[in-house]
Design a protein around this motif. Structure first.
Motif, short mmCIF file in Angstrom:
data_model
loop_
_atom_site.label_atom_id
_atom_site.label_comp_id
_atom_site.label_asym_id
_atom_site.label_seq_id
_atom_site.Cartn_x
_atom_site.Cartn_y
_atom_site.Cartn_z
N ASP A 54 60.64 37.60 29.89
CA ASP A 54 59.23 37.23 30.08
C ASP A 54 58.98 36.82 31.52
OD1 ASP A 54 58.74 37.63 27.42
OD2 ASP A 54 58.70 35.50 26.89
N GLN A 55 59.81 35.90 32.00
CA GLN A 55 59.58 35.30 33.31
C GLN A 55 59.62 36.33 34.43
OE1 GLN A 55 58.93 31.69 33.57
NE2 GLN A 55 57.98 32.79 35.25
N ALA A 56 60.35 37.41 34.20
CA ALA A 56 60.48 38.43 35.24
C ALA A 56 59.17 39.13 35.55
CB ALA A 56 61.54 39.45 34.83
N PHE A 57 58.23 39.15 34.59
CA PHE A 57 57.04 39.98 34.84
C PHE A 57 55.72 39.41 34.36
CE2 PHE A 57 57.42 40.96 30.38
CZ PHE A 57 56.18 41.43 29.99
N PHE A 58 55.69 38.54 33.33
CA PHE A 58 54.41 38.34 32.65
C PHE A 58 53.39 37.54 33.46
CE2 PHE A 58 54.93 34.30 29.83
CZ PHE A 58 55.69 33.67 30.80
N MET A 59 53.81 36.60 34.29
CA MET A 59 52.83 35.88 35.10
C MET A 59 52.36 36.75 36.26
SD MET A 59 52.43 33.38 33.23
CE MET A 59 51.10 32.70 34.21
N GLY A 60 53.26 37.57 36.80
CA GLY A 60 52.82 38.53 37.80
C GLY A 60 51.78 39.48 37.24
N PHE A 61 51.96 39.88 35.98
CA PHE A 61 50.99 40.75 35.31
C PHE A 61 49.64 40.05 35.18
CE2 PHE A 61 51.42 44.40 32.03
CZ PHE A 61 50.21 44.93 32.44
N PHE A 62 49.65 38.76 34.85
CA PHE A 62 48.40 38.00 34.79
C PHE A 62 47.70 38.00 36.14
CE2 PHE A 62 49.61 35.65 30.80
CZ PHE A 62 48.42 35.86 30.13
N PHE A 63 48.45 37.81 37.22
CA PHE A 63 47.84 37.82 38.55
C PHE A 63 47.31 39.21 38.90
CE2 PHE A 63 50.37 33.88 39.32
CZ PHE A 63 49.32 33.07 39.72
N LEU A 64 47.99 40.25 38.47
CA LEU A 64 47.51 41.61 38.68
C LEU A 64 46.15 41.81 38.03
CD1 LEU A 64 48.34 44.62 39.63
CD2 LEU A 64 48.91 44.95 37.21
N LEU A 65 46.02 41.40 36.76
CA LEU A 65 44.76 41.55 36.05
C LEU A 65 43.67 40.67 36.67
CD1 LEU A 65 45.96 41.70 32.33
CD2 LEU A 65 45.49 43.59 33.90
N SER A 66 44.06 39.47 37.11
CA SER A 66 43.07 38.59 37.76
C SER A 66 42.57 39.21 39.05
CB SER A 66 43.71 37.22 38.05
OG SER A 66 44.10 36.59 36.85
N GLY A 67 43.48 39.79 39.84
CA GLY A 67 43.07 40.47 41.06
C GLY A 67 42.17 41.65 40.77
N PHE A 68 42.44 42.36 39.68
CA PHE A 68 41.64 43.53 39.31
C PHE A 68 40.18 43.16 39.04
CE2 PHE A 68 40.01 46.46 36.05
CZ PHE A 68 40.22 47.68 36.68
N PHE A 69 39.94 42.01 38.44
CA PHE A 69 38.57 41.63 38.09
C PHE A 69 37.86 40.87 39.22
CE2 PHE A 69 40.29 42.12 33.73
CZ PHE A 69 39.35 43.03 33.26
N THR A 70 38.58 40.51 40.27
CA THR A 70 37.97 39.70 41.33
C THR A 70 36.95 40.45 42.18
OG1 THR A 70 39.89 38.21 41.43
CG2 THR A 70 38.50 38.34 43.40
N PRO A 71 37.24 41.68 42.68
CA PRO A 71 36.25 42.34 43.55
C PRO A 71 34.91 42.61 42.86
CG PRO A 71 38.39 43.41 43.72
CD PRO A 71 38.47 42.48 42.56
N GLY A 72 34.97 43.07 41.61
CA GLY A 72 33.73 43.36 40.91
C GLY A 72 32.87 42.12 40.73
N SER A 73 33.52 41.00 40.43
CA SER A 73 32.79 39.75 40.26
C SER A 73 32.14 39.32 41.58
CB SER A 73 33.74 38.66 39.76
OG SER A 73 33.07 37.43 39.60
N TYR A 74 32.88 39.45 42.68
CA TYR A 74 32.33 39.11 43.99
C TYR A 74 31.17 40.03 44.35
CZ TYR A 74 32.27 37.68 48.91
OH TYR A 74 31.91 37.19 50.14
N ASP A 75 31.33 41.32 44.07
CA ASP A 75 30.27 42.29 44.37
C ASP A 75 28.98 41.96 43.63
OD1 ASP A 75 32.10 43.63 45.93
OD2 ASP A 75 32.48 45.23 44.48
N ARG A 76 29.09 41.57 42.38
CA ARG A 76 27.90 41.29 41.56
C ARG A 76 27.22 39.99 41.96
NH1 ARG A 76 31.54 42.61 37.60
NH2 ARG A 76 31.68 40.44 36.92
N LYS A 77 28.03 38.96 42.27
CA LYS A 77 27.48 37.62 42.46
C LYS A 77 27.21 37.27 43.92
CE LYS A 77 29.71 35.56 38.37
NZ LYS A 77 30.51 36.68 37.88
N GLY A 78 28.01 37.81 44.84
CA GLY A 78 27.92 37.37 46.22
C GLY A 78 28.85 36.18 46.46
N GLY A 79 29.04 35.82 47.71
CA GLY A 79 30.07 34.85 48.09
C GLY A 79 29.96 33.49 47.43
#
Length: 352
Positions: A54-79
């Motif tokens: 688990d430790q080898a990958f699952f928190m990195g996977f969470f950060f990957l998904l969090s990064g994936f949703f970040t640009p779209g949220s910034y684009d919609r809302k602004g800084g």
């Protein structure tokens, strides 16, 4: 941005894995939880193996998904609205856990202490599993600064990275992790900040960045089925080859084998799971939507459920793997049920 059912389902699966991970820590041989019963039989080793993988990958996977949703949220809302929303959705749960939930899960530890509670309360200051939220706040703040003072993103070509690019990133991650651990060794704990695995920061940072790039380039949808199969194959092969080296050697060879295994396994299993969920689990009915809606809240409140159940079954004399199974089977529905009740409170859905 349209809702991606397979990504939602992945978040649910990873959240289940977090709960199982902490149940395994409770009954294995790695005493890093609020309540532990160190295994008295060989089945505890199986739980330790689960924790290691688990430790080898699952928190990195969470950060990957969090990064994936970040640009779209910034684009919609602004800084500023984006940062305000992140402070609400991440900062409030972090503070609630620190101030209110933490005393509930650490009370059993305090009973063994001979000091005033206020001293214990301050000395035990630690975000627990919410360290992820704490680090994510830093990541999104840095992203907002880059967007504020950097160039405006332009349309980019769509398409998945090739095999050479994936291999290059994996080798770079292995090297960065190995070099990082010369300064921040495995097992180092950062008090107050509560970072349990700072030795994994190269993976966490790079996975978040890859998530941002994946959103811009459409990588998740563009990964081929062959890439998924190769990912699983690489994860299995590196485990068979590198783990024996990791445990049969000491010093630098062991650390290099560990860093390389984690990098290859994390990248391989992440690609494999992304493709598998996209191809096979890309639909959501009412039950799936319910599970995904509560997943963040489950991450937030699951320590209270696990510690409570562990104390309730403290008198059960059974093999470690049996107690793990009993508590896990009860914990998962209880976590989702309690999460639903918490999100039913007035204003809670604005935060959770």
């Amino acid at each position: 941005m349209k809702r991606l059912a397979y990504v939602d389902n992945l978040r649910v699966a990873l959240t289940v894995l977090v709960v199982l991970h902490h149940v395994a820590v409770t009954y294995g041989n790695i005493p890093v939880w609020y309540y532990v019963e160190t295994a008295q039989d060989p089945s505890g080793l199986a739980l330790d193996v689960l924790v290691m993988f688990d430790q080898a990958f699952f928190m990195g996977f969470f950060f990957l998904l969090s990064g994936f949703f970040t640009p779209g949220s910034y684009d919609r809302k602004g800084g500023r609205p984006f940062l305000r929303d992140r402070l609400v959705r991440l900062g409030i749960p972090l503070l609630v856990f620190l101030l209110l939930l933490r005393p509930l899960v650490t009370f059993g530890i305090y009973r063994e202490m001979d000091l005033p509670y206020w001293q214990f309360y301050l000395a035990s200051w630690d975000p627990g599993p919410m360290w992820f939220v704490e680090v994510l706040l830093v990541f999104v703040a840095v992203y907002a600064l880059v967007r504020r003072y950097g160039r405006t993103p332009r349309p980019v070509p769509q398409g998945a990275p090739g095999l050479a690019a994936i291999a290059g990133y994996t080798l770079a991650l292995a090297a960065a992790t190995f070099l990082w651990r010369l300064v921040v060794p495995t097992g180092l704990y950062v008090p107050v900040l509560g970072l349990p695995t700072p030795s994994h920061l190269p993976q966490y940072v790079s996975m978040f960045v890859l998530g941002v790039l994946a959103f811009r380039h459409g990588w998740f949808d563009a990964l081929s089925r062959r890439a998924g199969r190769l990912g699983f194959a690489a994860a299995a092969a590196c485990s068979l080859v590198l783990l024996p080296v990791r445990f049969a050697t000491q010093g630098m060879p062991s650390e290099l084998a560990a860093a390389t295994w984690e990098a290859v396994f994390a990248v391989g299993i992440t690609i494999g799971l992304l493709v598998t969920f996209r191809e096979r689990f890309n639909r959501q009915g009412p039950r799936g939507r319910f599970l995904s809606d509560q997943a963040y809240t489950v991450y937030f409140i699951h320590p209270v459920v696990l510690v409570g159940l562990s104390y309730a079954f403290s008198g059960l004399h059974a093999a470690a793997i049996v107690k793990f199974a009993v508590v896990a089977v009860l914990a998962l529905p209880l976590c989702w049920g309690l999460a639903y009740l918490v999100r039913s409170l007035p204003g809670a859905k604005r935060v959770l």
